[in-house]
Design an enzyme around this catalytic site. Structure first.
Site, PDB file in Angstrom:
ATOM      1  N   ASP A  20       0.816  -1.216   0.000  1.00  0.00           N
ATOM      2  CA  ASP A  20       0.000   0.000   0.000  1.00  0.00           C
ATOM      3  C   ASP A  20       0.831   1.238   0.000  1.00  0.00           C
ATOM      4  O   ASP A  20       0.398   2.302   0.407  1.00  0.00           O
ATOM      5  CB  ASP A  20      -0.960  -0.033   1.200  1.00  0.00           C
ATOM      6  CG  ASP A  20      -0.180  -0.166   2.525  1.00  0.00           C
ATOM      7  OD1 ASP A  20       1.061  -0.532   2.482  1.00  0.00           O
ATOM      8  OD2 ASP A  20      -0.759   0.111   3.549  1.00  0.00           O
ATOM      9  N   GLU A  21       2.092   1.138  -0.429  1.00  0.00           N
ATOM     10  CA  GLU A  21       3.024   2.275  -0.443  1.00  0.00           C
ATOM     11  C   GLU A  21       3.073   2.871  -1.841  1.00  0.00           C
ATOM     12  O   GLU A  21       3.360   2.182  -2.810  1.00  0.00           O
ATOM     13  CB  GLU A  21       4.424   1.816  -0.023  1.00  0.00           C
ATOM     14  CG  GLU A  21       4.522   1.470   1.438  1.00  0.00           C
ATOM     15  CD  GLU A  21       5.855   0.868   1.828  1.00  0.00           C
ATOM     16  OE1 GLU A  21       6.128   0.652   3.016  1.00  0.00           O
ATOM     17  OE2 GLU A  21       6.659   0.590   0.874  1.00  0.00           O
TER      18      GLU A  21
END
Lengths: 396, 610
Positions: free
Chosen positions: B523-524
């Site tokens: 989720d970066e």
């Protein structure tokens, strides 16, 4: 065709024979032998120029043996067996008269090269020497004008001297001169005592000499021995050949009458003499009869060429009026007389055996075998008388 | 010439010329020469015959005159006339003392004469009339002219001492007297006859061995005219020329056709006389083709006339005598020319019949060479050339067919090549697409289609380089979605994936075209704002993204909310390289995240720039 061509070719190159009869032996040999050389030279000239009608001329030479009867027999043999085209023969009139019936019988052609007494004209003889009016008459006239009126005549005992003396007597009479003596000696005779006796007794102004052959040498020797070397002597039959045959020429006042002398100074004669001497030797003299014999062959050749045939009958006709510039001058055959137009010369004997020309007739003289002051008939009668006298004289 | 000989026509012409003209020419030349030779021979022979004929005619004519004169000299009448005349003259001179030559015969009385003068005169006049003589004279032994029919001034003069001693009559008299021989003198002007040209036949008159005198017959030159002017057989140009020689100088004795005034008067040095006359005057006889006195070519025969001592030339112009040769030659040349023309025409015609089909053949060949393969030769002309044309046509046909077949095959091949090319093009295109996809796959996150970590590294480095060049600044934002692990575990990763896709969409929507967005994984996410001039300018970007991502996400029928944590680093303040900047931003995000966890009660801490 091949055969025809072959015979044609043969006929073309087959030689034309001519008969030559002069004496190589006997008392006339000294005079006559050189005539064979003269004829030979002429024949060689004709042959080297391509011959006659493309054919060479062939000489058939026979010795006449100084015998007229032998010569006549040989002439007949040459004509019949030799098939000759012409005959060149005879020095003496005796010879000519012996051969004359032979050539007349065969309708042949004789060339005579000597000066002679005339009074003859055969349709089968060409008289290539001099007629009396071309030698005897002018010569005698010349002597009568110079040396006086007392003449002594000496000759060989045959037809020429006898007839010549007859004519000389005519001239002497016409000049109101005189024949103080006359003597005949046999041909070949060597005894001249009677002549010397005559001269010592008669003391003539000059001598006219008609001796022929070797006797001339004895006569000249006898004249020298007897001291008559200064007596003018006019000879009608002494040539360069005779003088050369002598050991020495002792007679300074010896004159000869001829139609030609070797010393004749013309380019044509110089060439002729040169040719002759180159062929036969530089010491060989050339006499008038030799020149005549030589010229006769050339005239015959001209006539053959003109007639296109060597047949005697055709040549005989073609010979008339043939002319030629000969070594002696212009020579023409006169149709009326069958003699030749000729010049004449008088020469004085020189020590070298030559004659120096002292008088000449520049224009050729018309031949008159029967001198014109008598009719031909008269002359013929005279000739018969002389022949009769000779016959009488010869029979002892 | 070379050009002419290089062609068939020329060669044929020369060939025909050699085959026809040359043999004909040689034959003609030989035949003409043979004819000319034979004709010349004939003419020369006939000229020679004529010369002989004339020479004999003159000779026999003069011989007749000679015989006449001889007969006269031997006639008794003449003899006695001379004797009497001579006596009379002497008597006259003695009695009257008159000068010789001035006395007329009638004036004297012949007292002792046995001769009737009228009888002699009658006899001699008859003789003269019959023979055509000019005069008959009698001369006595002393040279005095004692009788003359014409009675000219020579009568009673003495030929040895008188005024006429230098005349031909005087010389003839001397000759007759000296040699007792008849002679014919030269023809010369005779003064007593008005200098008319005359010759004398002088014969001695002899009786009993005594020279009495002479009879002389005077002949005028014109007496020979009938013979000389007789041109029988001599054609139109023929003549008989007579000349004599006087000491190296020639005189013409008859009028010449081409020099009428030359008779007698003109004296011509021997060397300048024409050759035939020189020969004749030298005593030589001959005949041949030679030149006359005006240099005209003549057929001549020359003879020496001994009686006159003249040269005679019988001649005829060669042009006339040999006219048949000239005519034949002209005719032959005309024929030859005709043959030449016919031969040349035949040669040309033959040449053309050979050359024309060849020319046509060549024209066809040229057309084919130029590309017109439909041209065909006309099989005309000689058999060989016809066969050649046929063979040529067959060859052209075959060539044409072969060419058509070849073209069809080439066309086929070209089509094949074109198709292969197209296929290749498609393949290349496909490969390029594959490569591009591979490249995209290598540099992008397959789920969100955002550049991946590897791609970000390159792009960020480029952006840094650009900012460094431009002297600008750059903001790197590290974004991490809170509670994502929980959502993913709760609703399945399909929902998680949808969420991530919507995050990416929202990042794209809220960034400028020049800005960057990438997914590092899980989720970066990273956002890079370029073209900022102050470090503070990064904060609004972060705020804007915070806001955008804080909105609830509708996935299927779910409405989910997740708050992002955003860390911010500024180039060049927080680092010079991409790693440094990302690391810094990462670190900042963690600090924010941690701060938020501590302040869970505090609603929504806004990340702040320290």
């Amino acid at each position: 065709m091949v055969g025809v061509l072959h015979t044609g070719e043969e006929r073309k190159t087959e030689p034309i024979p001519i008969g030559v009869i002069y004496s190589l032996t006997g008392n006339m040999a000294v005079s006559e032998a050189p005539l064979i050389q003269a004829v030979t030279l002429a024949v060689e000239e004709i042959n080297s120029a391509g011959g006659l009608l493309g054919r060479p001329v062939e000489l058939m030479t026979v010795d006449g043996r100084s015998d007229p009867q032998h010569t006549a027999a040989e002439a007949e043999r040459l004509i019949v067996d030799g098939q000759i085209a012409a005959l060149f023969a005879c020095w003496t009139s005796a010879c000519r008269q012996a051969v004359k019936p032979v050539v007349e019988r065969h309708h042949h052609l004789l060339f005579y090269a000597l000066q002679y007494e005339g009074l003859e004209q055969s349709p089968h003889i060409i008289y290539g020497g001099h007629a009396p009016n071309q030698q005897i008459i002018p010569g005698t006239r010349w002597a009568l004008e110079r040396w006086g009126h007392r003449v002594y005549l000496i000759g060989s005992d045959y037809i020429f001297p006898r007839t010549a003396h007859f004519i000389i007597r005519d001239l002497v009479r016409a000049e109101a001169a005189e024949v103080v003596g006359e003597r005949y000696v046999p041909l070949g005779h060597d005894r001249m005592e009677a002549v010397i006796e005559d001269l010592e007794r008669l003391r003539p102004d000059f001598i006219i000499n008609t001796v022929n052959g070797i006797s001339n040498l004895y006569l000249l020797d006898a004249l020298h021995a007897a001291g008559f070397s200064d007596l003018p002597l006019l000879s009608f039959s002494v040539s360069e050949s005779d003088l050369t045959a002598m050991e020495a020429v002792h007679h300074p006042r010896h004159y000869a009458v001829w139609g030609y002398f070797q010393s004749l100074d013309t380019p044509l004669n110089r060439e002729f003499v040169e040719r002759f001497q180159r062929r036969f030797g530089a010491d060989r003299p050339i006499s008038s009869p030799m020149e005549s014999a030589y010229t006769n062959v050339h005239l015959w050749a001209q006539a053959v060429a003109a007639a296109g045939s060597a047949q005697p009958a055709r040549v005989n006709h073609s010979l008339m009026l043939q002319s030629r510039r000969a070594p002696s001058g212009i020579v023409t055959i006169d149709p009326a007389t069958r003699h030749q137009w000729r010049t004449f010369y008088i020469g004085q004997a020189q020590e070298d055996g030559q004659f120096e020309i002292v008088a000449a007739m520049e224009q050729p003289i018309r031949p008159a075998p029967f001198p014109s002051y008598r009719s031909v008939a008269t002359w013929q009668r005279i000739a018969q008388e002389i022949a009769y006298e000779l016959q009488q004289g010869s029979t002892p | 010439m070379k050009r002419l000989l290089s062609g068939i026509s020329g060669r044929l012409l020369v060939g025909f010329g050699t085959l026809v003209v040359l043999p004909v020419l040689l034959l003609t030349h030989y035949m003409l020469a043979a004819y000319e030779r034979s004709l010349t021979e004939t003419v020369v022979t006939s000229m020679s015959t004529l010369a002989n004929h004339n020479a004999r005619k003159i000779d026999s004519y003069l011989h007749e005159r000679l015989t006449d004169t001889l007969l006269l000299s031997q006639s008794v009448l003449v003899r006695s006339a001379i004797e009497d005349g001579s006596r009379d003259t002497l008597t006259a001179v003695a009695r009257e003392g008159v000068e010789l030559g001035a006395t007329e015969p009638d004036a004297t009385e012949p007292d002792t004469s046995t001769l009737d003068p009228s009888k002699l005169e009658g006899f001699l006049e008859t003789f003269m009339e019959q023979t055509g003589y000019y005069d008959v004279l009698l001369i006595d032994a002393a040279g005095t002219v004692v009788f003359s029919i014409k009675q000219e001034s020579d009568l009673y003069t003495n030929l040895l001492s008188g005024p006429y001693r230098g005349t031909q009559l005087a010389s003839g008299f001397r000759h007759a007297r000296d040699f007792l021989t008849i002679n014919l003198t030269n023809f010369d002007p005779y003064p007593p006859s008005g200098d008319d040209i005359a010759a004398f036949l002088v014969a001695p008159v002899v009786a009993e061995g005594r020279f009495l005198g002479s009879v002389a017959v005077q002949l005028a030159l014109s007496l020979l005219d009938p013979i000389i002017t007789d041109r029988t057989g001599l054609g139109g140009s023929g003549e008989i020329v007579m000349a004599r020689l006087d000491g190296g100088v020639g005189r013409y004795m008859v009028p010449l056709r081409r020099a009428p005034d030359a008779v007698y008067q003109r004296r011509i040095p021997f060397a300048e006389m024409p050759p035939p006359m020189q020969q004749a005057l030298s005593g030589n006889a001959g005949q041949g083709v030679t030149y006359d006195y005006v240099g005209q070519e003549v057929v001549a025969a020359w003879r020496y006339i001994p009686t006159l001592r003249w040269g005679m030339v019988v001649k005829m112009d060669a042009a006339e005598a040999l006219a048949p040769v000239t005519q034949l030659r002209q005719l032959t040349f005309a024929l030859l020319a005709a043959i030449l023309v016919v031969t040349a025409l035949t040669g040309i015609a033959f040449g053309r019949s050979l050359v024309l089909p060849m020319h046509r053949l060549k024209a066809v060949t040229d057309a084919i060479k130029a590309g017109d393969y439909q041209q065909r030769a006309d099989p005309a002309g000689p058999r060989e050339i016809r066969q050649f044309a046929q063979a040529f046509n067959a060859m052209a046909e075959r060539l044409n067919n072969a060419r058509a077949a070849l073209e069809a095959r080439v066309e086929e091949r070209t089509q094949e090549l074109r198709e292969a090319n197209a296929r290749l093009q498609v393949e290349i295109e496909e490969r390029r697409h594959a490569e591009a996809r591979l490249h995209h796959l290598a540099h992008h996150d397959p789920l969100t289609n955002l550049p991946n970590r590897h791609s970000l590294q390159d792009r960020l480095t480029q952006a840094i380089a650009m900012s460094a060049r431009e002297g600008r600044q750059l903001a790197v934002l590290f974004i991490d979605m809170d509670r994502f692990k929980a959502i993913n575990d709760t609703y399945g990763h399909q929902v998680g994936d949808q969420l991530l896709i919507q995050v990416a969409e929202r990042l794209r929507e809220n960034l400028r075209a020049s800005d960057l967005a990438a997914r590092l994984g899980g989720d970066e996410f990273i956002a890079v704002a370029t073209q900022i001039n102050q470090p503070q300018e990064g904060v609004p970007v972060a705020t804007k993204l915070q806001a955008a991502l804080s909105e609830p996400f509708v996935i299927n029928d779910l409405t989910l909310s997740s708050t992002p944590s955003i860390g911010l680093s500024i180039y060049p303040d927080d680092g010079a390289t991409a790693e440094e900047l990302i690391k810094k931003a990462d670190a900042e995000m963690y600090r924010v995240k941690r701060g938020r966890r501590r302040n869970q009660d505090n609603d929504g801490d806004t990340p702040v720039r320290r």
